[in-house]
Scaffold this active site. Structure first.
Site, PDB file in Angstrom:
ATOM      1  N   ASN A   1       0.977  -1.155   0.054  1.00 16.15           N
ATOM      2  CA  ASN A   1      -0.146   0.157  -0.061  1.00 16.15           C
ATOM      3  C   ASN A   1       0.887   1.505   0.038  1.00 16.15           C
ATOM      4  O   ASN A   1       0.570   2.197  -0.519  1.00 16.15           O
ATOM      5  CB  ASN A   1      -0.881   0.186   1.164  1.00 16.15           C
ATOM      6  CG  ASN A   1      -1.799  -0.981   1.094  1.00 16.15           C
ATOM      7  OD1 ASN A   1      -2.318  -1.766   0.242  1.00 16.15           O
ATOM      8  ND2 ASN A   1      -2.615  -1.238   2.255  1.00 16.15           N
TER       9      ASN A   1
ATOM     10  N   ARG B   1      -9.953  -5.099 -14.082  1.00 18.94           N
ATOM     11  CA  ARG B   1      -8.803  -5.758 -13.640  1.00 18.94           C
ATOM     12  C   ARG B   1      -9.426  -7.278 -13.885  1.00 18.94           C
ATOM     13  O   ARG B   1     -10.270  -7.666 -13.098  1.00 18.94           O
ATOM     14  CB  ARG B   1      -8.271  -5.690 -12.317  1.00 18.94           C
ATOM     15  CG  ARG B   1      -8.024  -4.075 -12.089  1.00 18.94           C
ATOM     16  CD  ARG B   1      -7.557  -3.932 -10.725  1.00 18.94           C
ATOM     17  NE  ARG B   1      -7.237  -2.621 -10.336  1.00 18.94           N
ATOM     18  CZ  ARG B   1      -6.205  -1.747 -10.424  1.00 18.94           C
ATOM     19  NH1 ARG B   1      -5.256  -2.274 -11.286  1.00 18.94           N
ATOM     20  NH2 ARG B   1      -6.313  -0.618 -10.072  1.00 18.94           N
TER      21      ARG B   1
ATOM     22  N   ARG C   1      -4.744   1.536 -13.192  1.00 22.53           N
ATOM     23  CA  ARG C   1      -3.333   1.667 -12.715  1.00 22.53           C
ATOM     24  C   ARG C   1      -2.765   0.463 -12.302  1.00 22.53           C
ATOM     25  O   ARG C   1      -3.484  -0.370 -11.503  1.00 22.53           O
ATOM     26  CB  ARG C   1      -3.401   2.859 -11.501  1.00 22.53           C
ATOM     27  CG  ARG C   1      -2.041   3.078 -11.108  1.00 22.53           C
ATOM     28  CD  ARG C   1      -2.090   4.388  -9.827  1.00 22.53           C
ATOM     29  NE  ARG C   1      -2.435   5.624 -10.923  1.00 22.53           N
ATOM     30  CZ  ARG C   1      -3.396   6.338 -10.481  1.00 22.53           C
ATOM     31  NH1 ARG C   1      -4.030   6.236  -9.388  1.00 22.53           N
ATOM     32  NH2 ARG C   1      -3.428   7.580 -11.084  1.00 22.53           N
TER      33      ARG C   1
ATOM     34  N   HIS D   1     -14.868   2.583 -14.990  1.00 24.68           N
ATOM     35  CA  HIS D   1     -14.633   1.697 -13.994  1.00 24.68           C
ATOM     36  C   HIS D   1     -15.760   0.792 -13.350  1.00 24.68           C
ATOM     37  O   HIS D   1     -15.881   0.393 -12.740  1.00 24.68           O
ATOM     38  CB  HIS D   1     -14.269   2.737 -12.679  1.00 24.68           C
ATOM     39  CG  HIS D   1     -13.905   2.055 -11.442  1.00 24.68           C
ATOM     40  ND1 HIS D   1     -14.503   1.922 -10.301  1.00 24.68           N
ATOM     41  CD2 HIS D   1     -12.760   1.352 -11.211  1.00 24.68           C
ATOM     42  CE1 HIS D   1     -14.064   1.588  -9.324  1.00 24.68           C
ATOM     43  NE2 HIS D   1     -12.865   0.864  -9.916  1.00 24.68           N
TER      44      HIS D   1
ATOM     45  N   TYR E   1     -11.777 -10.425  -1.626  1.00 24.97           N
ATOM     46  CA  TYR E   1     -12.318  -9.200  -1.677  1.00 24.97           C
ATOM     47  C   TYR E   1     -14.161  -9.407  -1.358  1.00 24.97           C
ATOM     48  O   TYR E   1     -14.340 -10.134  -2.000  1.00 24.97           O
ATOM     49  CB  TYR E   1     -12.302  -8.375  -2.977  1.00 24.97           C
ATOM     50  CG  TYR E   1     -11.021  -7.709  -3.366  1.00 24.97           C
ATOM     51  CD1 TYR E   1      -9.936  -8.172  -2.612  1.00 24.97           C
ATOM     52  CD2 TYR E   1     -10.990  -6.718  -4.106  1.00 24.97           C
ATOM     53  CE1 TYR E   1      -8.610  -7.689  -3.055  1.00 24.97           C
ATOM     54  CE2 TYR E   1      -9.892  -5.966  -4.497  1.00 24.97           C
ATOM     55  CZ  TYR E   1      -8.634  -6.520  -3.817  1.00 24.97           C
ATOM     56  OH  TYR E   1      -7.382  -5.915  -4.092  1.00 24.97           O
TER      57      TYR E   1
ATOM     58  N   ARG F   1     -14.144   1.978   4.260  1.00 27.21           N
ATOM     59  CA  ARG F   1     -12.775   1.125   4.682  1.00 27.21           C
ATOM     60  C   ARG F   1     -11.587   2.052   4.608  1.00 27.21           C
ATOM     61  O   ARG F   1     -10.602   1.942   5.328  1.00 27.21           O
ATOM     62  CB  ARG F   1     -12.550   0.061   3.596  1.00 27.21           C
ATOM     63  CG  ARG F   1     -11.361  -0.801   3.764  1.00 27.21           C
ATOM     64  CD  ARG F   1     -11.053  -1.735   2.678  1.00 27.21           C
ATOM     65  NE  ARG F   1     -10.181  -1.012   1.824  1.00 27.21           N
ATOM     66  CZ  ARG F   1     -10.372  -0.672   0.337  1.00 27.21           C
ATOM     67  NH1 ARG F   1     -11.681  -1.359   0.151  1.00 27.21           N
ATOM     68  NH2 ARG F   1      -9.700  -0.130  -0.447  1.00 27.21           N
TER      69      ARG F   1
ATOM     70  N   HIS G   1     -15.112  -4.005  -0.021  1.00 20.19           N
ATOM     71  CA  HIS G   1     -14.910  -3.565  -1.431  1.00 20.19           C
ATOM     72  C   HIS G   1     -16.364  -2.937  -1.884  1.00 20.19           C
ATOM     73  O   HIS G   1     -16.395  -2.296  -2.692  1.00 20.19           O
ATOM     74  CB  HIS G   1     -14.164  -4.323  -2.389  1.00 20.19           C
ATOM     75  CG  HIS G   1     -13.620  -3.801  -3.339  1.00 20.19           C
ATOM     76  ND1 HIS G   1     -14.512  -4.004  -4.818  1.00 20.19           N
ATOM     77  CD2 HIS G   1     -12.862  -2.968  -3.538  1.00 20.19           C
ATOM     78  CE1 HIS G   1     -13.792  -3.229  -5.658  1.00 20.19           C
ATOM     79  NE2 HIS G   1     -12.837  -2.575  -5.017  1.00 20.19           N
TER      80      HIS G   1
END
Length: 695
Positions: free
Chosen positions: A48, A384, A414, A444, A477, A573, A601
């Site tokens: 992170n 992703r 990213r 997204h 997740y 979160r 998530h």
């Protein structure tokens, strides 16, 4: 930990993020968490932090250097102040992480697991390490002698290097005088060999060594042609600016632009240098000068070990008791993986909540669509994908069966850009129609829709998710996926795909909330309904769950609702710039964050008191980028059973008194306590679905 740079109404965005990463570090410190899971959280904390410096710190540094003309002199000064604050916090957290890691290593010894370095090897181990180095490591090494190079070599972003220094005494009148040192860099080949070397077991004792220390043990083998009487080597790592600068040249395709950006990323400006604090002063100064590190870059001293993200892959040695107990993913009640899933969805909407539910339902949907002769077209958005994606395999299978398959793949996801470019090339070669999104807006959203011919008419089926279509992350997740045959919702989804093709026409959606098109207006309208109720003396309530809350206009709207008397429960979160509990401003707002076994998530929005709720779920956080610069999809929930299920799971999370932390002005991450019984929401959610199956 308390922080400065906090106003009376908002938490600074970067400070809030650092506070979130501190919660991750709390998991590594928690002795109730299994030991090797704690080590995994050390790795997550480190990973992170790497991404934070490459993206957020890099952007603030650019502001501080005056590279954004629209920023005022005051903003430039504030950016410089913020860089210092971030570095201060990062050093403190880094030191805490090292303390936690050392404690974990000590506890591992109680389980006969020893992490040793080159100074602790016995004769037998030393011979093994020599052989391993000669046969495995040496052929993979890149070693660069630096002294006479006209230009400093490009150091890979976030790779680990040993900075070696060789010196020789002159033996003249001054016994401390040495010849000019020779400096070299040794890249540690973790990509091909991993970070850890498991040594032969001795009795019940297991020994593990870092690849760094294997190389240190063999420095004499690497540099045997040089004349020296002292050699030392210390770990360094840099983080580079990973900001994507949009190329305004309209003659270039998005694919060409992103491909160029991926190649250039390794040449980005360094923004952080992490180094072993035992490194000699002259070696550090040599490296700083050659790499162009200045006072605006972040210098983080540490111990011998860096790139702690590699600890996410620490050898398990078959020690299952040192990990969380694995529970099988559950079936969705009354939705069978046998027979036609489309037929079952036609009868009723269904909800999948990963990882509690089996993600195979998503794969089943796509595989059935790929084979069904009546299915004519499949459309899906991809952000992703897993490394060896079964989702991609199902789409390719559909194309091979003559279906028209359209994939909107976001190349600018990213750190997944190269991965998505690779899949785009595969899809193209298989005859799949590719859409690469919009020039200035990322896509997204997480949606899929198929068109099926039934009795001479087109019938649509689809699913909308809060998370990526990725079977790997679906195991770690938490995310909702709605399977639906609601023709109104799916007509809106079809409008979205049409917009990808003809993006100068902004569609009007009857059901969906779709940033950047009118999301803010529709969301405000939902908040205003509760404000109106509160002013009329009626019960008014909002329950919102998301990854991050940083949009100041949205926060002001929530403050307005609180001032009107609307009760608001927030579960966030990560970043949360809102400060709850301020008298006259936010006393009706409570906010918590949950960090636990799985990464939380979902984005879930519930408006209204019990029995009158309007429920929405989707991909959008309440951040400026998600609302104004991304295409997102948030869907209403019409099925009463699913609506209840979503409310139930929110309430389970809200009642967590084990892993929930309370948001406040000091950002001290205090745990939420109290209640008649202990509730750990992720475990309680699994039990909730287990009970549903029994009914």
């Amino acid at each position: 930990m308390t922080y400065s740079l906090i106003s009376n109404k908002y938490i600074n965005r970067e400070i809030s993020w650092l506070s979130f990463n501190e919660r991750v570090l709390q998991e590594a410190s928690d002795k109730k968490v299994p030991l090797l899971e704690r080590l995994r959280f050390v790795g997550i904390f480190s990973n992170n932090m790497d991404e934070f410096f490459k993206v957020r710190y890099a952007k603030i540094q650019r502001i501080s250097e005056g590279k954004f003309p629209e920023k005022s002199k005051f903003q430039v000064r504030q950016a410089k102040k913020l860089l210092k604050e971030i570095t201060k916090i990062a050093i403190k957290q880094q030191n805490e992480m090292r303390h936690v890691r050392r404690g974990i290593f000590e506890e591992l010894k109680e389980h006969d697991i020893y992490l040793i370095d080159e100074r602790e090897l016995n004769k037998t181990q030393g011979e093994f390490v020599r052989d391993f180095f000669i046969n495995k490591v040496s052929p993979s090494l890149f070693t660069i002698v630096l002294n006479d190079l006209p230009e400093f070599p490009i150091i890979k972003d976030s790779s680990v290097y040993l900075a070696a220094k060789m010196s020789k005494k002159k033996y003249g009148l001054n016994p401390d005088e040495i010849t000019e040192p020779i400096y070299a860099l040794v890249e540690i080949p973790t990509d091909s060999l991993g970070r850890f070397v498991v040594l032969p077991q001795e009795g019940k004792k297991n020994y593990i060594m870092l690849l760094d220390d294997v190389i240190r043990y063999n420095l004499d083998e690497i540099f045997n042609i040089f004349d020296y009487d002292h050699i030392e080597a210390h770990v360094i790592k840099i983080s580079r600016d990973a900001q994507f600068e949009e190329d305004l040249d309209r003659t270039k395709s998005i694919l060409d632009k992103v491909s160029f950006y991926v190649r250039q990323r390794q040449k980005g400006e360094p923004v952080r240098l992490i180094y072993d604090e035992a490194i000699s002063k002259d070696t550090l100064e040599f490296l700083k000068q050659k790499m162009g590190i200045d006072e605006l870059d972040s210098l983080i001293p540490g111990g011998r070990i860096h790139n702690h993200r590699d600890f996410m892959g620490f050898p398990d040695l078959g020690r299952k008791k040192l990990y969380y107990k694995q529970y099988p993913a559950l079936p969705i009640k009354d939705l069978s993986l046998r027979g036609s899933i489309l037929k079952q969805i036609k009868e009723k909407d269904r909800l999948l909540f990963a990882p509690y539910h089996n993600y195979k339902y998503v794969l089943k949907f796509l595989r059935e669509a790929a084979l069904d002769p009546k299915v004519k077209e499949i459309k899906i958005t991809i952000y992703r994908l897993a490394k060896n994606s079964q989702i991609a395999g199902a789409l390719i299978n559909a194309a091979k069966n003559g279906k028209k398959v359209t994939v909107q793949i976001e190349l600018r996801a990213r750190f997944d850009e190269a991965h998505n470019i690779k899949y785009a090339e595969i899809f193209k070669n298989e005859g799949i129609n590719l859409v690469f999104g919009l020039p200035d807006i990322k896509v997204h959203s997480k949606v899929c829709m198929i068109e099926r011919e039934e009795e001479g008419q087109i019938k649509r089926y689809g699913f909308i998710s809060t998370g990526n279509f990725n079977e790997k992350t679906a195991k770690i997740y938490t995310d909702y996926t709605l399977f639906t045959a609601h023709q109104g919702i799916l007509e809106d989804v079809n409008k979205l795909f049409n917009f990808f093709d003809i993006n100068y026409k902004i569609p009007k959606y009857k059901h969906l909330l779709v940033p950047p098109h009118f999301f803010r207006k529709k969301f405000y309208a939902l908040v205003n309904e509760q404000i109106k109720r509160a002013k009329q003396g009626k019960k008014a309530f909002m329950r919102l769950k998301m990854n991050s809350l940083s949009d100041l206009k949205m926060i002001n709207k929530l403050y307005e609702a609180s001032q009107a008397g609307v009760k608001i429960h927030l579960i966030v979160r990560g970043i949360n710039r809102l400060i709850p509990g301020i008298k006259g401003l936010s006393e009706n707002i409570e906010a918590i964050s949950i960090v636990d076994k799985f990464l939380e998530h979902p984005r879930l929005f519930i408006f209204g008191p019990e029995g009158e709720e309007k429920v929405f779920m989707g991909s959008a956080d309440l951040m400026p980028r998600n609302i104004d610069r991304r295409v997102e999809v948030t869907t209403p929930i019409y099925d009463p059973d699913i609506k209840k299920e979503l409310i139930d799971t929110f309430n389970i999370s809200w009642n967590d008194n084990v892993k929930a932390r309370i948001f406040n002005a000091t950002q001290d991450n205090k745990y939420k306590t109290g209640g008649k019984k202990e509730i750990r929401s992720q475990f309680a959610t699994y039990d909730y679905y287990l009970e549903k199956l029994k009914k």
